[in-house]
Design an enzyme around this catalytic site. Sequence first.
Site, PDB file in Angstrom:
ATOM      1  N   GLY A 101      48.023  42.811  45.473  1.00 33.78           N
ATOM      2  CA  GLY A 101      47.227  41.646  46.152  1.00 33.78           C
ATOM      3  C   GLY A 101      45.939  42.021  46.842  1.00 33.78           C
ATOM      4  N   GLY A 103      43.089  41.843  44.824  1.00 38.35           N
ATOM      5  CA  GLY A 103      42.159  41.234  44.156  1.00 38.35           C
ATOM      6  C   GLY A 103      41.486  42.054  43.047  1.00 38.35           C
ATOM      7  CB  SER A 104      42.490  45.162  41.323  1.00 44.03           C
ATOM      8  OG  SER A 104      43.933  44.995  40.841  1.00 44.03           O
ATOM      9  CB  SER A 105      42.416  41.238  37.972  1.00 45.51           C
ATOM     10  OG  SER A 105      42.724  40.118  38.718  1.00 45.51           O
ATOM     11  CB  ALA A 106      39.058  38.624  41.094  1.00 46.01           C
ATOM     12  CB  ALA A 107      37.258  43.378  42.657  1.00 44.45           C
ATOM     13  CG  ASP A 148      42.344  36.964  44.167  1.00 39.03           C
ATOM     14  OD1 ASP A 148      42.699  36.502  45.020  1.00 39.03           O
ATOM     15  OD2 ASP A 148      42.976  37.745  43.171  1.00 39.03           O
TER      16      ASP A 148
END
Length: 314
Positions: A101, A103-107, A148
């Site tokens: 949770g 935000g790794s994919s958005a980052a 995100d």
Amino acid sequence: MNRKNLGHGQATGKIILMGEHAVVYGEPAIAFPFEETAIMTTIEAEKAMILDCQYFYGNLAEVPARLKSVQKVIYQTLAELDQEDTTLKVTINSTIPAERGMGSSAAVAVAIVRGLFDYFKTPCSKETLLKLVDEAEKIAHGNPSGIDAAATSGSEPIFFVKGQPLELFPMNVSDAYLIVADTGIKGQTREAVSDVAHLFEEDKQATAKHITELGRLTVQAKQAILMNDVLLLGTSMNQAHEHLKALTVSNKQLDHLVDTALKNDALGAKLTGGGRGGCLIALSGSKEQAKKIATALKSAGASAAWIQSLEVKK
């Protein structure tokens, strides 16, 4: 193109401070960048299109399903730059734990877009960045809220209501620290969201009351931040966790760690994100106390803990 040319991109993690689950039903949520975790990308010339990351090394066309969003953001960004025929090596380094949770994919998408634009020495507007990241997030999450992408690419807290523009506001808090601790368990957002929906079917009145209260506490937390009222922010967090427990989105490990933080004089503590694992957050009025809370959380089973000041940035 000079083969020694490098492009660099970076993005932070993100934390949801308040409003988890209630945001699905039209109530507000607050998220903000979490700079103690980050994604860094390096772009360099290569004879083939290569991706180098924790989960894969090889030709970009052959990435596994879990990296399709990464593949898409690279291809779409190159198209945006009119560089579809370029071959590059994209290296991704991350300190953001996946599926927590944060935000790794958005980052990852933010850092890739920034890195590619940097490589080609082209300015990237905020609108272009968020548009490209949103397309990648549709693959990763189906119907992304945009929160995100905004939080991992920005520097201020975000007040968010589904279907409305994101509202930035200042982190007007002094002498406060946020401890983020990883349970070591992957979050189960989809299952938790589904179970809250079932609760609505079983007891609409009681469930709606919890959702409404979570929304009210989110507004209260925003006011606490604007008024520099750390005690009220902590109280809001504690009450929110009780409502999230009632919605069945916490679990024994989260509750144990929340209790541990409070027993070590945290001003407030709650789960963050989808729940059933992932991370929790705790609030402290001093850095020294924040360090003690972080140590206690790791002793109580947290796999990692980070501390971020909530001071206003000058």
